[in-house]
Design a protein around this motif. Structure first.
Motif, mmCIF file in Angstrom:
data_model
loop_
_atom_site.group_PDB
_atom_site.id
_atom_site.type_symbol
_atom_site.label_atom_id
_atom_site.label_comp_id
_atom_site.label_asym_id
_atom_site.label_seq_id
_atom_site.Cartn_x
_atom_site.Cartn_y
_atom_site.Cartn_z
ATOM 1 N N GLY A 84 0.724 -1.025 0.193
ATOM 2 C CA GLY A 84 -0.370 -0.158 0.134
ATOM 3 C C GLY A 84 0.452 1.513 0.005
ATOM 4 O O GLY A 84 1.813 1.191 0.392
ATOM 5 N N ASN A 85 0.259 2.126 -0.179
ATOM 6 C CA ASN A 85 0.606 3.320 0.307
ATOM 7 C C ASN A 85 0.913 4.804 1.577
ATOM 8 O O ASN A 85 0.251 4.550 1.756
ATOM 9 C CB ASN A 85 0.091 4.372 -0.935
ATOM 10 N N THR A 133 1.344 8.294 3.111
ATOM 11 C CA THR A 133 0.938 9.385 2.856
ATOM 12 C C THR A 133 1.402 10.451 3.566
ATOM 13 O O THR A 133 2.335 10.391 4.157
ATOM 14 C CB THR A 133 -1.005 9.245 4.448
ATOM 15 N N GLU A 142 -3.089 0.323 3.050
ATOM 16 C CA GLU A 142 -3.915 0.043 1.828
ATOM 17 C C GLU A 142 -3.907 0.688 0.676
ATOM 18 O O GLU A 142 -2.666 1.547 0.758
ATOM 19 C CB GLU A 142 -5.513 0.832 2.216
ATOM 20 N N ARG A 143 -3.580 0.237 -0.469
ATOM 21 C CA ARG A 143 -3.239 0.424 -1.866
ATOM 22 C C ARG A 143 -4.182 1.912 -2.191
ATOM 23 O O ARG A 143 -5.279 1.226 -2.664
ATOM 24 C CB ARG A 143 -3.058 -0.478 -2.348
ATOM 25 N N ASN A 144 -3.698 2.942 -2.764
ATOM 26 C CA ASN A 144 -4.234 4.039 -3.547
ATOM 27 C C ASN A 144 -4.546 3.463 -4.962
ATOM 28 O O ASN A 144 -3.394 4.118 -5.171
ATOM 29 C CB ASN A 144 -3.559 5.208 -2.833
ATOM 30 N N ASN A 145 -4.933 2.899 -5.470
ATOM 31 C CA ASN A 145 -5.597 2.949 -6.559
ATOM 32 C C ASN A 145 -5.545 4.121 -7.717
ATOM 33 O O ASN A 145 -5.520 3.808 -8.729
ATOM 34 C CB ASN A 145 -6.627 1.718 -7.006
ATOM 35 N N GLU A 146 -5.314 4.848 -6.985
ATOM 36 C CA GLU A 146 -4.869 6.552 -8.150
ATOM 37 C C GLU A 146 -4.462 7.176 -7.574
ATOM 38 O O GLU A 146 -3.374 8.068 -8.696
ATOM 39 C CB GLU A 146 -6.276 7.650 -6.916
ATOM 40 N N ALA A 147 -2.814 6.878 -7.311
ATOM 41 C CA ALA A 147 -1.479 6.900 -6.936
ATOM 42 C C ALA A 147 -1.027 6.162 -8.573
ATOM 43 O O ALA A 147 -0.986 5.326 -9.202
ATOM 44 C CB ALA A 147 -0.979 6.323 -5.686
#
Length: 338
Positions: free
Chosen positions: A128-129, A131, A142-147
């Motif tokens: 995941g990313n 912040t 959590e993995r931010n799929n927008e990144a």
């Protein structure tokens, strides 16, 4: 019988060196005769040629289902190390095929052949990313799929989804997420290029961070988790989060000491992110006009300035694991290859 995919890669090589010291029969698959010969030479250099000859080597591709099914005959445990590593945007389809479709094939055949357990070598790129307010990454982040993500990152995450599907269908699995893996055997590939670039006089650095780990630690974690009752879990394998400058300086100091060469210098020019962005645009124009490969994608640039830190408490608690001291490890590694 134990099956190892990717037996001629860095992790596969060191895993086979370790497994060959045990009693269980081993089978390893390979694609290239040239790489197989290279691995044979490395076994011979380690005085383990007899161990190499005891391995049941089979030429197969994880995308060739019939050949892969033959390789799975009588197999009970699988170490899936085969993968394509590339950050070239032109390799998007190859990454999808090798890392996602290939892993799906391994999982499907493992299920059909009643394999007892699958250990998969993923990457921290699949995690995941962080912040702005929390740069600490663990297995549950959590993995931010927008990144913005590299195609490699997307492919490793997709491969993990195939492994989790196998788990849901009844296959015991463990996943390890190593950082940049250092180890002996492939001086012109992967992490060894960091050392070669400093030898060649690299003068630029960034202050972004990367997670690093010794290949022997990856192998130790893999084999220990395979022998355990742990299933349905993933584990970050990062011995140290270090800035590119710290890593390059460390390598330069060791090289200067080991080779007694005063010409080896630490990189001295800090490259700002905007400067790399300009270089990316110029590279894109050049690559388009002259049909060259691109290396400076936006995801690559982001990684050069990444400040995330990896929490490895889970693996330490689960199997009482301790990582190698990377300062000492790099010194020993460079001394072996001088």
């Amino acid at each position: 019988m134990i099956l190892v995919t990717g037996g001629t890669g860095l992790v596969g090589l060191h895993l086979l060196l370790q497994l060959s010291q045990e009693k269980e029969a081993i089978r390893a698959i390979y694609r290239s005769e040239k790489k197989l010969q290279h691995v044979k030479n490395l076994f011979q250099a380690a005085n383990q040629l007899a161990a190499f000859e005891k391995i049941d080597w089979m030429q197969a591709d994880i995308l060739d289902v019939p050949a892969l099914e033959l390789a799975f005959t009588d197999v009970t445990l699988v170490y899936h190390c085969a993968a394509l590593v590339s950050f070239n945007p032109k390799d998007e389809d190859k990454l999808y095929q090798n890392n996602i479709v290939g892993t799906a094939n391994v999982v499907n055949i493992s299920l059909s052949k009643n394999v007892k357990k699958l250990a998969y070598v993923s990457s921290i790129a699949a995690l995941g990313n962080g912040t702005e307010h929390n740069l600490i990454i663990n297995e549950e982040t959590e993995r931010n799929n927008e990144a913005v993500r590299s195609d490699y990152s997307i492919s490793k995450f997709g491969a993990e989804m195939e492994v989790w599907r196998g788990f849901q269908e009844g296959l015991d699995v463990v996943i390890v997420n190593p950082g940049v893996i250092f180890g002996n055997g492939f001086p012109k590939e992967g992490s060894s290029l960091f050392i070669q670039n400093i030898k060649d006089g690299q003068s630029f650095y960034t202050l972004g961070k990367l997670g690093i780990v010794a290949v022997e630690d990856v192998v130790k974690a893999l084999t220990t988790l395979m022998k355990s009752t742990i299933s349905g879990e993933r584990f970050i394998l990062v011995a140290e989060d270090v800035t590119y400058k710290e890593l390059f300086d460390r390598i330069a100091e060791i090289l200067k000491q080991v080779q007694n060469d005063k010409r080896i210098k630490k990189p001295k020019y800090l490259v700002k992110k905007w400067q790399v962005q300009v270089a990316r645009i110029l590279e894109f124009i050049f690559a388009t006009l002259f049909f060259r490969n691109r290396m400076l994608s936006q995801s690559t640039i982001n990684s050069l300035y990444n400040l995330e830190i990896h929490d490895t408490s889970k693996i330490k608690k689960a199997i009482d694991f301790e990582f190698s001291n990377m300062k000492m490890y790099l010194k020993g590694l460079i001394e072996k290859t001088k």
